[in-house]
Design an enzyme around this catalytic site. Structure first.
Site, PDB file in Angstrom:
ATOM      1  N   ASP A  48       0.863  -1.159   0.017  1.00  0.00           N
ATOM      2  CA  ASP A  48       0.086  -0.236  -0.063  1.00  0.00           C
ATOM      3  C   ASP A  48       0.742   1.282  -0.112  1.00  0.00           C
ATOM      4  OD1 ASP A  48      -3.362   0.344   0.788  1.00  0.00           O
ATOM      5  OD2 ASP A  48      -2.076   2.011   0.901  1.00  0.00           O
ATOM      6  N   TYR A 163     -14.442   5.584 -15.123  1.00  0.00           N
ATOM      7  CA  TYR A 163     -14.346   4.371 -14.230  1.00  0.00           C
ATOM      8  C   TYR A 163     -14.809   3.059 -15.192  1.00  0.00           C
ATOM      9  CZ  TYR A 163     -14.661   1.458 -10.123  1.00  0.00           C
ATOM     10  OH  TYR A 163     -14.387   0.584  -9.092  1.00  0.00           O
ATOM     11  N   LYS A 167     -12.203   0.029 -15.832  1.00  0.00           N
ATOM     12  CA  LYS A 167     -12.566  -1.504 -15.384  1.00  0.00           C
ATOM     13  C   LYS A 167     -13.183  -2.587 -16.492  1.00  0.00           C
ATOM     14  CE  LYS A 167     -12.139  -0.780 -10.952  1.00  0.00           C
ATOM     15  NZ  LYS A 167     -10.878  -1.540 -10.114  1.00  0.00           N
ATOM     16  N   VAL A 195     -19.681  -1.673  -2.657  1.00  0.00           N
ATOM     17  CA  VAL A 195     -19.287  -2.197  -1.366  1.00  0.00           C
ATOM     18  C   VAL A 195     -19.267  -1.119  -0.650  1.00  0.00           C
ATOM     19  CG1 VAL A 195     -17.668  -3.752  -0.316  1.00  0.00           C
ATOM     20  CG2 VAL A 195     -18.362  -4.162  -2.708  1.00  0.00           C
TER      21      VAL A 195
END
Length: 263
Positions: A48, A163, A167, A195
């Site tokens: 990360d 987006y 994707k 989510v």
């Protein structure tokens, strides 16, 4: 089916002895995936850009190590690769979002999403590929990649031009890699609906600060099941796809979207 317990010697969907790396692993779906893979017995590199958060998570879950990684920076990726001697599972989870139609999407916004959501998946996968391809020699199992895509890569969503584009590219890369390395690498993608993650909370705070709960209700309603997904639900699918029970699965897309794409 044998119940899943931590005391089982041969657990269903067990990953004992496997080494995994999760990009964007310090929060949201990435964090849940780290916890689930560790629970399954894997050693996990928590990669990360927020090293502090990754270190905090590593301390709390055990059997893991934080890794400072900027997925858009080739030098950062090379430094990460140099620290890892073995890799069986790669989870390409890091990503960002953007709100706007094509008319509202400036070139710099489009380039930024391509850089993080597409080019970074290419850079990370290409750099770790030698380790993944040698997994069968080190662990006796075929290396596995799980890409976190989105329903936005499968259907059109209003105000998500950039987006959806990125994707969709992740979906295409998943299928191409699965065909290219059919006998030496398994590659699959998970396509979540909306989510409950810091990613979504950040979107609500930035774009809908004054009507956050109204928009949250709309997000729930567009998924027939009537609620948002949970990070652990996506993480469970990552665990399955990385396990031996999924050995015949490659080039596949798994929708975890509360029925969104079925409606």
């Amino acid at each position: 089916m044998t119940p899943l317990t931590d005391s089982s010697t041969a657990r269903v969907f067990g990953l004992e002895g496997r080494h995994a790396l999760v990009t964007g692993g310090a929060s949201g779906i990435g964090e849940a995936t780290v916890k689930e893979l560790v629970r399954a017995g894997a050693f996990v590199w928590i990669a990360d850009i927020n090293l502090y958060a990754a270190e905090e998570l590593a301390q709390s879950v055990g059997n893991s190590r934080a890794l400072d990684l900027d997925v858009t920076n080739p030098d950062s990726i090379a430094a990460a690769v140099s620290q890892i001697g073995r890799l069986d599972i790669l989870v390409n989870n890091a990503g960002i979002g953007h709100v706007g139609s094509i008319e509202q999407t400036e070139a710099q916004d489009f380039d930024r999403l391509l850089n993080v959501n597409v080019r970074a998946v290419y850079l990370v996968t290409r750099s770790f590929l030698p380790l993944l391809l040698s997994a069968v020699e080190s662990s006796g199992v075929v290396g596995t990649i799980v890409n976190i895509a989105s329903v936005a890569g499968l259907v059109g969503i209003k105000q998500r031009f950039a987006y959806c584009t990125t994707k969709g590219a992740v979906v295409a890369m998943t299928r191409q890699l699965a065909v290219e390395y059919a006998k030496t690498l398994r590659v699959n993608a998970i396509c979540p609906g909306t989510v409950e993650t810091p990613f979504v909370e950040g979107y609500l705070e930035k774009f809908h600060k004054h009507n956050k709960e109204e928009v949250r209700a709309d997000l729930r309603a567009r998924q027939p099941i009537g609620r948002l997904g949970r990070p652990d639900e996506v993480a469970s699918m990552v665990r399955y796809l990385a396990s031996d029970e999924a050995a015949f699965i490659t080039g596949s897309l798994f929708n975890i979207d509360g029925g969104w794409t079925a409606a």
